[in-house]
Scaffold this motif. Structure first.
Motif, mmCIF file in Angstrom:
data_model
loop_
_atom_site.group_PDB
_atom_site.id
_atom_site.type_symbol
_atom_site.label_atom_id
_atom_site.label_comp_id
_atom_site.label_asym_id
_atom_site.label_seq_id
_atom_site.Cartn_x
_atom_site.Cartn_y
_atom_site.Cartn_z
ATOM 1 N N VAL A 189 -40.429 -37.600 -13.774
ATOM 2 C CA VAL A 189 -39.656 -36.825 -12.794
ATOM 3 C C VAL A 189 -38.627 -35.945 -13.502
ATOM 4 N N GLY A 190 -37.909 -36.535 -14.456
ATOM 5 C CA GLY A 190 -36.876 -35.781 -15.155
ATOM 6 C C GLY A 190 -37.436 -34.650 -16.002
ATOM 7 N N LEU A 191 -38.491 -34.935 -16.749
ATOM 8 C CA LEU A 191 -39.079 -33.906 -17.608
ATOM 9 C C LEU A 191 -39.679 -32.774 -16.784
ATOM 10 N N LEU A 192 -40.323 -33.115 -15.669
ATOM 11 C CA LEU A 192 -40.877 -32.073 -14.811
ATOM 12 C C LEU A 192 -39.778 -31.157 -14.275
ATOM 13 N N ALA A 193 -38.700 -31.758 -13.797
ATOM 14 C CA ALA A 193 -37.613 -30.966 -13.229
ATOM 15 C C ALA A 193 -36.967 -30.067 -14.284
ATOM 16 N N MET A 213 -39.428 -27.267 -15.580
ATOM 17 C CA MET A 213 -39.640 -26.192 -14.613
ATOM 18 C C MET A 213 -38.431 -25.278 -14.532
ATOM 19 N N ILE A 214 -37.238 -25.865 -14.589
ATOM 20 C CA ILE A 214 -36.023 -25.049 -14.546
ATOM 21 C C ILE A 214 -35.925 -24.167 -15.789
ATOM 22 N N VAL A 215 -36.213 -24.762 -16.946
ATOM 23 C CA VAL A 215 -36.116 -24.008 -18.202
ATOM 24 C C VAL A 215 -37.134 -22.873 -18.230
ATOM 25 N N GLY A 250 -38.378 -17.305 -17.877
ATOM 26 C CA GLY A 250 -39.242 -16.290 -17.282
ATOM 27 C C GLY A 250 -38.452 -15.202 -16.590
ATOM 28 N N LEU A 251 -37.401 -15.591 -15.882
ATOM 29 C CA LEU A 251 -36.560 -14.598 -15.215
ATOM 30 C C LEU A 251 -35.856 -13.697 -16.230
ATOM 31 N N LEU A 252 -35.423 -14.280 -17.344
ATOM 32 C CA LEU A 252 -34.811 -13.462 -18.394
ATOM 33 C C LEU A 252 -35.824 -12.469 -18.956
ATOM 34 N N GLY A 253 -37.061 -12.949 -19.147
ATOM 35 C CA GLY A 253 -38.103 -12.068 -19.674
ATOM 36 C C GLY A 253 -38.446 -10.946 -18.713
ATOM 37 N N THR A 254 -38.553 -11.277 -17.432
ATOM 38 C CA THR A 254 -38.887 -10.244 -16.457
ATOM 39 C C THR A 254 -37.734 -9.255 -16.287
ATOM 40 N N ASP A 255 -36.504 -9.748 -16.434
ATOM 41 C CA ASP A 255 -35.353 -8.843 -16.374
ATOM 42 C C ASP A 255 -35.392 -7.857 -17.543
ATOM 43 N N LEU A 276 -46.619 -20.428 -14.402
ATOM 44 C CA LEU A 276 -46.042 -20.912 -15.656
ATOM 45 C C LEU A 276 -45.153 -22.125 -15.409
ATOM 46 N N GLY A 277 -44.360 -22.067 -14.345
ATOM 47 C CA GLY A 277 -43.470 -23.179 -14.039
ATOM 48 C C GLY A 277 -44.223 -24.467 -13.747
ATOM 49 N N LEU A 278 -45.384 -24.361 -13.116
ATOM 50 C CA LEU A 278 -46.174 -25.557 -12.803
ATOM 51 C C LEU A 278 -46.943 -26.080 -14.011
ATOM 52 N N ALA A 279 -47.295 -25.188 -14.927
ATOM 53 C CA ALA A 279 -48.090 -25.577 -16.089
ATOM 54 C C ALA A 279 -47.382 -26.592 -16.977
ATOM 55 N N VAL A 280 -46.051 -26.690 -16.872
ATOM 56 C CA VAL A 280 -45.313 -27.621 -17.720
ATOM 57 C C VAL A 280 -45.607 -29.072 -17.367
#
Length: 330
Positions: free
Chosen positions: A39-43, A46-48, A53-58, A85-89
């Motif tokens: 649970v912790g690693l998934l959360a 996904m946040i990281v 990804g948002l930094l890259g798209t910006d 990408l977020g789900l692939a983790v």
């Protein structure tokens, strides 16, 4: 301390897929730790990944979505790619958790052989993609007959954008689909299989959680997801690995994303939780058809459904069956 010996221990030879956590090192502290770790690693992952990804798209100059929108990015192709990408983790998250807390080879999540059986995966894909094409074609025809050309309303993107989106989805969807399988058809049944002899409680819980993870769009979508997940859970136990369901899940999602892209409906596309009742009816036939065909192929090709001694490159010197409560598997 949990005894001396090798850090990584595989389940005894002859263990079924859901029993791969039965390596003699699964006391309750480790089980709870594994649950919390997943649970912790998934959360965190996904946040990281989403943040990066948002930094890259910006940096690429992509606009954020409007305030109050469900999306993160205004561009639907980029927004869906970021979500994939977020789900692939999920793949590395559960693999790290079973290695750290379960002290077993992470490859046992993939199959009883301790790895992805690539040739078998290719065979399953050769069945899954044509069958999914037929399934989606039948559903599209049914909806067109019921609702007319409105079903296909949308603005098809320009050729360059269409090609870019199709390539992105073809690359990212296999990782996203496989990650969901590693979590819901892999780790969860094996987690329950660590202390229950029968695989079916774990399959049932995983199927409901799989449906809920897609949101609750309607009863038809929820029932479709539970029904499909139940068959896929059976197929994993039957074939001793995730390859068959990874292939079907990937085929389903690739066709879904590319179809929405071609029709210009990507921004409005929901999840399987929003599936209409017609999709449930079609799935009632197609899910067991795929599973039974693949099961026959597995028999014909001698695909192992139980592990051999030392599968997964882990020592089995200390591995022993763990006494478990619960009914005997049927």
């Amino acid at each position: 301390m949990y005894g001396s010996g090798p850090a990584v221990v595989a389940a005894p030879g002859g263990s079924r897929y859901h029993e791969q956590a039965r390596n003699g090192r699964q006391g309750w502290p480790r089980r709870i730790g594994e649950l919390l770790a997943v649970v912790g690693l998934l959360a965190v992952a996904m946040i990281v990944v989403t943040g990066l990804g948002l930094l890259g798209t910006d940096a690429l100059g992509l606009e954020p979505a409007a305030d109050g929108a469900e999306q993160l990015l205004a561009d639907p192709v980029a927004d869906n790619a970021l979500g994939l990408l977020g789900l692939a983790v999920g793949i590395p998250a559960v693999m790290v958790a079973v290695r750290w807390c379960g002290s077993r080879p992470a490859g046992t999540l993939a199959s009883v052989a301790g790895r992805v059986r690539w040739r078998w995966l290719g065979v399953c894909a050769a069945v899954a993609f044509p069958l999914m094409a037929v399934q989606m074609g039948a559903l599209a025809l049914w909806e067109w007959l019921a609702e007319g050309d409105e079903v296909f309303a949308g603005d098809t993107p320009a050729a360059g954008r269409l090609l870019l989106g199709a390539v992105l989805f073809a690359v990212l969807v296999p990782f996203q689909a496989s990650a969901e399988e590693f979590v819901f058809r892999g780790w969860l049944p094996q987690f329950f299989g660590g202390f229950l002899r029968s695989p079916w409680p774990g399959v049932a819980v995983a199927s409901v959680l799989f449906a809920l993870a897609h949101g609750f769009g309607g009863w038809s979508g929820f029932l479709l997801l539970c029904y499909s997940a139940g068959w896929w859970g059976w197929l994993v136990i039957r074939t001793g690995g995730l390859e068959a369901v990874m292939a079907m899940h990937t085929a389903n999602n690739v066709f879904s994303f590319v179809t929405a892209l071609v029709l210009g409906q990507l921004a409005d596309a929901g999840t399987a939780a929003d599936a209409p009742w017609q999709a449930l009816v079609v799935e009632l036939v197609c899910a067991p058809a795929y599973c039974l065909i693949v099961a026959r192929l597995a028999d014909a090709r001698g695909i192992a459904s139980t592990s051999t001694s030392g599968s997964g490159s882990g020592s089995v010197a200390e591995a022993a069956p763990v006494p478990a409560a619960g009914p005997q598997a049927g």
